[in-house]
Design a protein around this motif. Structure first.
Motif, mmCIF file in Angstrom:
data_model
loop_
_atom_site.group_PDB
_atom_site.id
_atom_site.type_symbol
_atom_site.label_atom_id
_atom_site.label_comp_id
_atom_site.label_asym_id
_atom_site.label_seq_id
_atom_site.Cartn_x
_atom_site.Cartn_y
_atom_site.Cartn_z
ATOM 1 N N SER A 94 23.286 88.945 -66.667
ATOM 2 C CA SER A 94 24.269 89.248 -65.616
ATOM 3 C C SER A 94 25.533 89.903 -66.165
ATOM 4 C CB SER A 94 24.653 87.960 -64.901
ATOM 5 O OG SER A 94 23.545 87.487 -64.190
ATOM 6 N N GLY A 95 26.105 90.714 -65.308
ATOM 7 C CA GLY A 95 27.393 91.330 -65.615
ATOM 8 C C GLY A 95 28.274 91.227 -64.391
ATOM 9 N N SER A 142 30.070 88.287 -59.588
ATOM 10 C CA SER A 142 30.826 87.866 -58.399
ATOM 11 C C SER A 142 30.462 86.444 -57.992
ATOM 12 C CB SER A 142 30.546 88.812 -57.232
ATOM 13 O OG SER A 142 30.986 90.097 -57.550
ATOM 14 N N SER A 143 29.283 86.010 -58.387
ATOM 15 C CA SER A 143 28.810 84.659 -58.058
ATOM 16 C C SER A 143 29.261 83.628 -59.095
ATOM 17 C CB SER A 143 27.282 84.682 -58.004
ATOM 18 O OG SER A 143 26.774 85.264 -59.202
ATOM 19 N N ALA A 175 19.038 84.659 -68.175
ATOM 20 C CA ALA A 175 17.744 85.173 -67.702
ATOM 21 C C ALA A 175 17.898 86.535 -67.029
ATOM 22 C CB ALA A 175 17.105 84.172 -66.746
ATOM 23 N N GLU A 176 19.034 86.752 -66.339
ATOM 24 C CA GLU A 176 19.224 88.007 -65.592
ATOM 25 C C GLU A 176 20.094 89.015 -66.341
ATOM 26 O OE1 GLU A 176 17.799 88.779 -62.814
ATOM 27 O OE2 GLU A 176 17.032 86.865 -62.094
ATOM 28 N N SER A 221 24.572 79.752 -62.719
ATOM 29 C CA SER A 221 24.504 79.008 -63.980
ATOM 30 C C SER A 221 24.417 79.962 -65.169
ATOM 31 C CB SER A 221 23.270 78.098 -63.963
ATOM 32 O OG SER A 221 22.088 78.860 -64.119
ATOM 33 N N GLY A 228 17.924 78.012 -61.882
ATOM 34 C CA GLY A 228 19.287 77.595 -62.229
ATOM 35 C C GLY A 228 19.948 77.094 -60.957
ATOM 36 N N HIS A 229 20.869 77.927 -60.417
ATOM 37 C CA HIS A 229 21.542 77.516 -59.181
ATOM 38 C C HIS A 229 21.091 78.337 -57.976
ATOM 39 C CE1 HIS A 229 24.923 75.420 -61.650
ATOM 40 N NE2 HIS A 229 23.745 74.876 -61.792
ATOM 41 N N GLY A 230 20.006 79.081 -58.131
ATOM 42 C CA GLY A 230 19.361 79.738 -56.991
ATOM 43 C C GLY A 230 20.156 80.854 -56.336
ATOM 44 N N SER A 231 21.076 81.498 -57.084
ATOM 45 C CA SER A 231 21.857 82.589 -56.478
ATOM 46 C C SER A 231 21.273 83.968 -56.803
ATOM 47 C CB SER A 231 23.313 82.525 -56.950
ATOM 48 O OG SER A 231 23.398 82.896 -58.314
ATOM 49 N N GLY A 232 20.157 84.000 -57.527
ATOM 50 C CA GLY A 232 19.545 85.288 -57.883
ATOM 51 C C GLY A 232 19.184 86.089 -56.637
ATOM 52 N N GLU A 274 14.234 87.275 -67.276
ATOM 53 C CA GLU A 274 14.060 86.654 -65.957
ATOM 54 C C GLU A 274 13.236 85.373 -66.000
ATOM 55 O OE1 GLU A 274 13.002 89.509 -63.003
ATOM 56 O OE2 GLU A 274 14.796 90.691 -63.392
ATOM 57 N N ASN A 310 22.363 83.398 -65.835
ATOM 58 C CA ASN A 310 23.018 84.601 -66.384
ATOM 59 C C ASN A 310 22.241 85.147 -67.571
ATOM 60 O OD1 ASN A 310 26.614 83.776 -66.046
ATOM 61 N ND2 ASN A 310 25.022 84.012 -64.527
ATOM 62 N N ALA A 359 11.412 78.475 -63.669
ATOM 63 C CA ALA A 359 12.719 77.854 -63.903
ATOM 64 C C ALA A 359 13.666 78.243 -62.781
ATOM 65 C CB ALA A 359 13.287 78.331 -65.236
ATOM 66 N N VAL A 366 15.584 78.301 -71.074
ATOM 67 C CA VAL A 366 16.751 78.128 -71.942
ATOM 68 C C VAL A 366 17.347 76.738 -71.709
ATOM 69 C CG1 VAL A 366 19.085 78.995 -72.376
ATOM 70 C CG2 VAL A 366 17.214 80.598 -71.969
HETATM 71 C C1 LIG Z 1 27.251 86.533 -53.610
HETATM 72 C C2 LIG Z 1 26.514 86.900 -54.865
HETATM 73 C C3 LIG Z 1 27.132 87.750 -55.771
HETATM 74 C C4 LIG Z 1 26.447 88.105 -56.946
HETATM 75 N N1 LIG Z 1 27.086 88.916 -57.850
HETATM 76 C C5 LIG Z 1 26.482 89.234 -59.004
HETATM 77 C C6 LIG Z 1 27.131 90.089 -59.949
HETATM 78 O O1 LIG Z 1 28.261 90.524 -59.758
HETATM 79 N N2 LIG Z 1 26.467 90.390 -61.089
HETATM 80 C C7 LIG Z 1 25.205 89.903 -61.356
HETATM 81 O O2 LIG Z 1 24.654 90.195 -62.424
HETATM 82 N N3 LIG Z 1 24.562 89.099 -60.474
HETATM 83 C C8 LIG Z 1 25.169 88.762 -59.314
HETATM 84 N N4 LIG Z 1 24.525 87.944 -58.416
HETATM 85 C C9 LIG Z 1 23.168 87.478 -58.720
HETATM 86 C C10 LIG Z 1 23.073 86.083 -59.397
HETATM 87 O O3 LIG Z 1 24.196 85.279 -59.120
HETATM 88 C C11 LIG Z 1 22.913 86.205 -60.903
HETATM 89 O O4 LIG Z 1 21.688 86.845 -61.202
HETATM 90 C C12 LIG Z 1 22.936 84.848 -61.643
HETATM 91 O O5 LIG Z 1 22.826 85.065 -63.034
HETATM 92 C C13 LIG Z 1 21.802 83.919 -61.217
HETATM 93 O O6 LIG Z 1 22.100 82.623 -61.730
HETATM 94 P P1 LIG Z 1 21.445 81.329 -61.077
HETATM 95 O O7 LIG Z 1 21.863 80.158 -61.872
HETATM 96 O O8 LIG Z 1 21.766 81.267 -59.633
HETATM 97 O O9 LIG Z 1 19.915 81.645 -61.327
HETATM 98 P P2 LIG Z 1 18.648 81.494 -60.378
HETATM 99 O O10 LIG Z 1 18.792 82.331 -59.151
HETATM 100 O O11 LIG Z 1 18.345 80.059 -60.183
HETATM 101 O O12 LIG Z 1 17.539 82.133 -61.302
HETATM 102 C C14 LIG Z 1 17.586 83.496 -61.632
HETATM 103 C C15 LIG Z 1 16.499 83.795 -62.664
HETATM 104 O O13 LIG Z 1 16.808 83.104 -63.860
HETATM 105 C C16 LIG Z 1 15.743 82.251 -64.260
HETATM 106 N N5 LIG Z 1 16.379 81.077 -64.859
HETATM 107 C C17 LIG Z 1 17.335 80.297 -64.316
HETATM 108 N N6 LIG Z 1 17.732 79.364 -65.200
HETATM 109 C C18 LIG Z 1 16.998 79.571 -66.318
HETATM 110 C C19 LIG Z 1 16.924 78.936 -67.594
HETATM 111 N N7 LIG Z 1 17.695 77.898 -67.905
HETATM 112 N N8 LIG Z 1 16.053 79.419 -68.500
HETATM 113 C C20 LIG Z 1 15.251 80.478 -68.219
HETATM 114 N N9 LIG Z 1 15.266 81.112 -67.036
HETATM 115 C C21 LIG Z 1 16.134 80.667 -66.103
HETATM 116 C C22 LIG Z 1 14.964 81.988 -62.988
HETATM 117 O O14 LIG Z 1 13.599 81.712 -63.269
HETATM 118 C C23 LIG Z 1 15.108 83.312 -62.257
HETATM 119 O O15 LIG Z 1 14.165 84.240 -62.733
HETATM 120 C C24 LIG Z 1 25.162 87.593 -57.214
HETATM 121 C C25 LIG Z 1 24.554 86.738 -56.282
HETATM 122 C C26 LIG Z 1 25.220 86.400 -55.126
HETATM 123 C C27 LIG Z 1 24.537 85.468 -54.162
#
Ligand SMILES: Cc1cc2nc3c(=O)[nH]c(=O)nc-3n(C[C@H](O)[C@H](O)[C@H](O)COP(=O)(O)OP(=O)(O)OC[C@H]3O[C@@H](n4cnc5c(N)ncnc54)[C@H](O)[C@@H]3O)c2cc1C
Length: 372
Positions: free
Chosen positions: A149-150, A134-135, A146-147, A140, A71-75, A199, A144, A69, A205
């Motif tokens: 996030s905080g 911060s992202s 999946a990770e 997405s 989301g928006h690829g910021s992981g 993850e 959040n 899966a 989701v």
């Molecule tokens: C500049 C920057 C700052 C950041 N700051 C923070 C921060 O302060 N705190 C923090 O926690 N993280 C931070 N991150 C990391 C990241 O943004 C987070 O982990 C965010 O939750 C990832 O969301 P995404 O939509 O980009 O997910 P993606 O990178 O696309 O995917 C992340 C993970 O989630 C899974 N996934 C995505 N969507 C789904 C879904 N719908 N169902 C099941 N699994 C899914 C993917 O398989 C992958 O394992 C930062 C990243 C950057 C680039």
């Protein structure tokens, strides 16, 4: 295996617009925010409903095709990196806000909605969504979840897991499940807790209901400048030791400050370290604790203590802090990110040791410690 029959079957469900197979367009999906690990996928599917997700997953299951899966690829940990020979299921088109329920303080969204969009939806009613990576402008809610996030405010408000009430998700065989934690202390295992932070390995989701919070009566933010980072670290320990739980406490070191000044121009005072402290809550409590925090910051050796007088000033301070990581490209073409956890009381010592290592190894190290 992905063959023409598989692609045709996927296309029958998601349509031409839900398929990416052009080699150039596929490059967009070869990595996430950990770009030194790359794998070009043979196929990307962009479903626009939970039913589409189910159908694509069912096909993968039947044809023995691995999938991941996205989301928006910021992981930052390579979680959305494609599996060799597998499909990427991008959730960006599931981006509808389904329900804003102010009386019950909850919002239901599809997983492709950005974190910040939830706060945008409820802000006119005096509410917000607390987890603030911060992202948050780009990441997405699905990512959040999946990770787990905080962000800056999780010291006081916790992580995603503390704010998700229920999810709908597609299991690896295509079954749709609903996991709920809206009943406190429900019997049985906490499956929602297991899913959050997994993850993307357990399910995709497709719907998330989150709790929203009322905006605090008062928010006060200060920025303290120091000549060295251990002094800023000592101020953090002293604030917590005084029994104060700030909404957020963050430090930025000299390298980070150069980077953010170049990228987002927060106009921070010249310093080797900047400490940001934010308190929120009832007016009387915040005012009293803020005075204590200010005194502690001075005692720890702050050369300047700047108090945010307006919402614009506060936003500028946070823009500087939240832009720190993304700004690193201003000081180096390449960098390696490490996230670590250290006991709060050891922070000054650890930061000092990092400085020594930096000198010994001849590498530039930027530190942005945050209290969680
Ligand atoms: C500049 C920057 C700052 C950041 N700051 C923070 C921060 O302060 N705190 C923090 O926690 N993280 C931070 N991150 C990391 C990241 O943004 C987070 O982990 C965010 O939750 C990832 O969301 P995404 O939509 O980009 O997910 P993606 O990178 O696309 O995917 C992340 C993970 O989630 C899974 N996934 C995505 N969507 C789904 C879904 N719908 N169902 C099941 N699994 C899914 C993917 O398989 C992958 O394992 C930062 C990243 C950057 C680039």
């Amino acid at each position: 295996m992905i063959d023409q029959a598989f692609i045709a079957a996927v296309r029958a469900h998601v349509g031409d617009e839900g398929i990416v197979s052009d080699p150039l367009e596929l490059l967009t999906y070869e990595c996430d925010g950990l770009p030194h690990l790359k794998q070009t996928p043979p196929l990307v599917c962009l479903p626009s409903s939970a039913e589409h997700v189910q159908e694509v997953v069912r096909l993968c299951y039947r044809h023995d095709v691995p999938f991941v899966a996205r989301g928006h690829g910021s992981g930052l940990s390579g979680g959305a990196m494609p599996i060799a020979g597998g499909v990427v299921i991008g959730l960006a088109r599931l981006n509808r806000v389904l329900d804003v329920d102010i009386p019950n303080r909850r919002v239901t969204v599809e997983p492709g909605v950005t974190n910040l969009e939830i706060t945008r939806q409820v802000a006119p009613h005096g509410f917000y969504y607390a987890p603030d990576p911060s992202s948050q402008q780009v990441c997405s809610i699905g990512g959040n979840v999946a990770e787990n996030s905080g962000g800056a405010h999780c010291l006081k408000y916790g992580f995603t897991v503390h704010h998700v009430l229920s999810v709908e998700a597609v299991l690896s065989n295509g079954d749709l499940v609903h996991l709920d934690s809206s009943i406190a202390d429900a019997p049985g295992p906490d499956l929602l807790g297991v899913l959050i932070g997994s993850e993307g390995t357990l399910a995709i989701v497709t719907k998330v209901t989150v709790r929203i919070l009322r905006k605090p009566e008062a928010v006060m933010t200060l920025l303290a400048a120091y000549d060295d980072i251990p002094s800023a670290g000592a101020a953090v320990s002293d604030i917590i030791a005084a029994g104060i739980i700030p909404a957020a406490v963050e430090i930025m070191d000299g390298v980070s400050l150069i980077a953010v000044e170049a990228a987002v121009h927060p106009n921070f005072p010249p310093a080797e370290a900047i400490l940001i402290v934010e308190l929120d809550g009832p007016v009387a409590e915040v005012r009293e604790q803020f005075e204590q925090v200010e005194a502690i910051c001075h005692r720890a050796g702050a050369s300047v203590v700047e108090i945010a007088k307006t919402e614009e000033h506060r936003a500028r301070i946070w823009k500087g802090r939240k832009g720190a990581f993304a700004s690193m490209g201003r000081v180096t073409p390449n960098y390696y990110v490490q996230d670590g956890v250290v006991p709060r009381t050891k922070l000054p010592e650890v930061l000092d040791r990092i400085r020594q290592l930096e000198k010994r190894c001849g590498l530039r190290i930027a530190s942005t410690p945050a209290d969680r």
